[in-house]
Design a protein around this motif. Structure first.
Motif, PDB file in Angstrom:
ATOM      1  N   ARG A   1      -1.691  -6.578   3.387  1.00 51.80           N
ATOM      2  CA  ARG A   1      -2.054  -5.498   2.483  1.00 51.80           C
ATOM      3  C   ARG A   1      -0.843  -5.109   1.645  1.00 51.80           C
TER       4      ARG A   1
ATOM      5  N   ARG B   1       0.032  -2.247   0.755  1.00 52.39           N
ATOM      6  CA  ARG B   1       0.693  -1.066   1.320  1.00 52.39           C
ATOM      7  C   ARG B   1       1.666  -1.437   2.438  1.00 52.39           C
ATOM      8  N   ASP B   2       1.494  -2.638   3.039  1.00 53.32           N
ATOM      9  CA  ASP B   2       2.346  -3.057   4.150  1.00 53.32           C
ATOM     10  C   ASP B   2       3.491  -3.957   3.702  1.00 53.32           C
TER      11      ASP B   2
ATOM     12  N   GLU C   1       6.944  -1.399  -6.887  1.00 52.70           N
ATOM     13  CA  GLU C   1       6.568   0.013  -6.845  1.00 52.70           C
ATOM     14  C   GLU C   1       5.250   0.251  -7.585  1.00 52.70           C
TER      15      GLU C   1
ATOM     16  N   THR D   1       2.294  -1.022  -5.318  1.00 53.99           N
ATOM     17  CA  THR D   1       2.061  -0.186  -4.141  1.00 53.99           C
ATOM     18  C   THR D   1       1.480   1.163  -4.535  1.00 53.99           C
ATOM     19  N   SER D   2       1.786   1.617  -5.750  1.00 54.95           N
ATOM     20  CA  SER D   2       1.232   2.880  -6.222  1.00 54.95           C
ATOM     21  C   SER D   2      -0.193   2.718  -6.730  1.00 54.95           C
TER      22      SER D   2
ATOM     23  N   PRO E   1      -2.716  -0.091  -3.544  1.00 55.07           N
ATOM     24  CA  PRO E   1      -2.222  -0.211  -2.169  1.00 55.07           C
ATOM     25  C   PRO E   1      -3.182  -0.916  -1.220  1.00 55.07           C
ATOM     26  N   GLN E   2      -4.502  -0.866  -1.503  1.00 53.65           N
ATOM     27  CA  GLN E   2      -5.488  -1.460  -0.608  1.00 53.65           C
ATOM     28  C   GLN E   2      -5.744  -2.939  -0.881  1.00 53.65           C
TER      29      GLN E   2
END
Length: 765
Positions: free
Chosen positions: A117, A119-120, A182, A185-186, A189-190
């Motif tokens: 993911r 986000r990870d 950045e 991820t902003s 994220p999914q």
């Protein structure tokens, strides 16, 4: 989670046997055991413990049991949990199968794409430059927002909705990879992040992204240093179109020096491009100062003191310090041999050798880079000491030569710094370096890299030698690339290579030949080649022939009123309101709007979010719009369908249908095309439509409608070969012509505040 290759031979036979055994006990046993139950049963009765993940790896063929005892433990547990009699699985046969598999050489493991993911994700694993590590172990300073962040995030969201690519371009250590990290991820994220570990895995990674996207996942393909993933063996046209159709987001970076001299690849062409500046703007510096006031950080404090000369990101990555150290090293009592190793690596990399460089090659070559004719006078240090100096990290950040596998890479900042002092030219690299690059770059991807590097230095002779084995083998990508490389310097030679590629079935080369003729101001011949490309399936060329046109009406064009005069010849003043399209014209135009709206709403049910494809997914009226809209989703198309209704309702209300946004301008062009054709092709229907309206001398003057209803015809530029990319706000042609609002996501933005339609009006269906 990672995808793996299928085993073969005895190892594959063993994996098949494990799967068959587990399938059989599901049928024969009193119950169907799970892998977890089998693993638990190996944990007692003096059995060799076997984990659930180990059983799964045996089934896939990724691994073999660590010992025969582990295998026997698994078989005994299998019999127990399925309530089968001991000895159901004949041990001697399993032992022979196991021995054969262990005697077989393990298959060479290729790097595989990492899948996780967004986000990870870890910034360092995605090659964000490390800064000096603080006492608490922090090697990645807090992110200072860049000016382009909002635009990049908006582009990622658009790409997630419609499919697309976002490319960040900038110097080494300008901060483009951190900005990309950045932003994703902003914004996303999914999403499932797919990162190929090497150039050879890109096609497999792209196929995985497409498969997972089609299964319902939202995927993002990460291509740091995108130039490694295009060219022969990289992403082809089919891969790119499949990624777009599946709405996979492609997020990529590329260094400025490479982008500047890179031939127009299809993935580069479709990318929404952003430049990350090396030197920070005053707004960015102020944000950095604010961060420093919130939390003292010596790394950021140093970067701000040097911000007039260096970018904050490059200082954080110690780029300027390393460059200064390298330039000062070739002196007596310095590190001349270490510097020579680094300079040799820099030149080889600038010549296109992008894989890690063998230490033996640098050891052999570096003597040429020691200063002076008599190398011994400078007293170079021993090789071991030189190697240690070049590969030791400074401040636990980075080093001049970075070890990767069995080879070395120069810190990329050094390449850009060198080129800032000595720009690319035919004299930049010694002939010996080019010869070594040609000998060492045997893989297809490396040959393309050497060819591009030579092109950047105006050494087309080297480019030709690099690609010669591929062109002689009929490699279409290589033939097309040769045409692109010669495009600026020798149009005749460029055409020859492109013709060879076209003869091999390359539709893109047909369009590129058209481009050559177009730039040579031979429009008729360009049109001929664009048609050939369109017939061969090239979507961009196909879009050139989908621009709406008006079918002239062969009736009188005499107008009842000339706006340039205030009095008629017979002295009879008439009301200015008489000037305009006649009632019959408006009635037919209204019918055209309604008919196209009906078709648009009907198509919504079948096309959904799928991309328009003129071969397999033809979808009127969406197929008649510019190619940049073909990947728009159901919501966008629903709004587009309503535009035809809105303009029809204007006429029904007794008003002129005046477009209020770019989408309505497109709707007007399509409706005028439909109405003008309807009058010629279906006169009986039109007569029935207008039978209650009196004729007028200038009925069906569609050119007059164009003049009165539209302020300009800028949207039609999206169908022109010469204006590809004009929708980009940064496009220099669009800026010079004052064109704006042509990006698909801007089509419904009102031209003026006072011309906004009721947002609560809803949809007819």
């Amino acid at each position: 989670m990672e995808h793996s290759r299928q085993p073969s031979g005895a190892r594959a036979a063993f994996a098949d046997a494990v799967r068959d055994a587990m399938n059989k006990i599901a049928c024969e046993g009193a119950r169907k055991p799970t892998q977890e139950q089998i693993a638990r049963a190996t944990q007692h009765r003096n059995r060799h413990p076997v984990s659930k993940s180990a059983i799964s790896a045996w089934r896939r063929g990724d691994r073999l049991p660590s010992s025969l005892a582990a295998l026997n433990s698994f078989l005994s547990a299998l019999e127990e949990v399925a309530s089968l009699p001991p000895g159901r699985f004949e041990r001697a046969g399993w032992a022979r199968l196991y021995q054969q598999a262990t005697n077989e050489s393990a298959p060479e493991q290729r790097p595989q794409a990492a899948i996780l993911r967004v986000r990870d994700a870890d910034p360092l694993q995605l090659m964000v430059h490390r800064a000096r590590t603080t006492a608490d172990g922090d090697a990645v300073p807090p992110y200072i927002p860049r000016d382009i962040d909002p635009a990049v995030r908006s582009a990622l969201i658009r790409s997630a909705e419609h499919g697309g690519a976002v490319l960040l371009v900038g110097d080494s250590t300008a901060g483009k990879t951190r900005c990309a990290f950045e932003s994703m991820t902003s914004a996303l994220p999914q999403h499932l992040l797919i990162v190929p570990r090497g150039a050879a895995e890109i096609s497999e990674a792209a196929a995985t992204a497409v498969r997972l996207s089609n299964e319902g996942e939202r995927c993002l393909l990460w291509l740091n240093d995108m130039e490694r993933y295009i060219g022969s063996g990289g992403l082809g046209l089919k891969d790119i179109r499949a990624l777009l159709a599946s709405r996979t987001v492609v997020l990529a970076t590329m260094r400025s020096r490479i982008r500047q001299n890179f031939p127009e690849d299809e993935l580069v062409r479709i990318s929404e491009e952003f430049e990350v500046q090396r030197l920070w703007s005053e707004d960015e510096l102020e944000r950095a100062r604010q961060q420093l006031r919130r939390r003292l950080d010596a790394r950021l404090q140093l970067a701000l003191t040097q911000a007039d000369n260096f970018g904050v990101a490059e200082t954080l990555a110690t780029g300027p310090q390393l460059w200064k150290e390298l330039k000062a090293a070739s002196v007596v009592n310095g590190n001349p041999r270490g510097a020579a190793l680094v300079w040799a690596a820099i030149d080889l990399t600038l010549a296109g050798l992008t894989d890690p460089l063998p230490v033996t090659l640098l050891e052999t070559l570096h003597e040429d880079y020691l200063p002076g004719r008599n190398k011994s006078l400078i007293g170079p240090e021993p090789f071991e000491e030189a190697f240690l100096w070049a590969t030791t990290p400074r401040d636990a950040v980075t080093r001049l030569l970075i070890q990767e596998g069995d080879g070395l890479r120069p810190f990329e900042y050094l390449l850009d710094a060198h080129l800032r002092e000595r720009s690319a030219s035919p004299q930049l690299l010694p002939e010996k370096i080019w010869n070594i690059a040609l000998e060492a770059g045997t893989a297809e991807q490396q040959r393309f890299s050497v060819a591009f590097a030579a092109y950047a230095n105006s050494r087309l002779d080297v480019s030709r030698r690099a690609l010669q084995p591929l062109t002689e083998a009929g490699n279409v990508q290589a033939l097309r690339t040769m045409g692109l490389l010669y495009e600026k310097s020798d149009r005749t030679e460029a055409a020859r290579w492109l013709h060879l590629a076209a003869d091999s079935g390359d539709a893109l080369s047909l369009r590129l030949i058209g481009d050559l003729h177009f730039r040579g101001q031979n429009g008729r011949e360009a049109d001929n080649w664009y048609r050939k490309a369109a017939e061969a399936g090239d979507e961009v060329a196909q879009s050139y022939f989908h621009g709406p046109t008006i079918t002239p009406y062969p009736a009188s064009r005499e107008l009842p009123f000339d706006p340039q005069q205030t009095e008629y010849e017979d002295g009879d003043d008439r009301d200015v309101d008489d000037y305009g399209p006649t009632p019959r014209t408006l009635r037919v135009l209204e019918a055209a709007f309604i008919m196209i709206a009906d078709m648009a709403y009907a198509e919504l049910e079948s096309i959904g979010d799928n991309r328009v494809d003129l071969s397999d997914n033809y979808s009127y009226p969406f197929s008649e719009m510019p190619v940049l809209t073909w990947g728009q989703n159901h919501q966008w198309r629903h709004q587009m369908a309503r535009c035809f209704d809105d303009l029809a309702n204007d006429i029904k209300a007794g008003e002129w249908p005046l477009p209020t946004c770019t989408a309505e301008e497109m709707a007007m062009h399509l409706a005028l095309e439909e109405a003008s054709a309807m009058v010629i092709d279906d006169p009986e229907f039109v007569d029935e439509l207008v039978r209650d309206i009196a004729e007028a001398p200038n009925d069906y003057d569609w050119d007059l409608c164009l003049t009165l209803f539209l302020e300009d015809t800028d949207v039609l530029l999206l169908f022109e070969p010469w204006s590809q990319g004009i929708e980009d706000p940064e496009n220099h042609i669009g800026q010079r012509l004052g064109i704006a609002g042509l990006e698909a996501d801007q089509w419904f933005v009102p031209f003026r505040q006072g011309a906004v339609r009721d947002p609560e009006r809803g949809f007819r269906r």
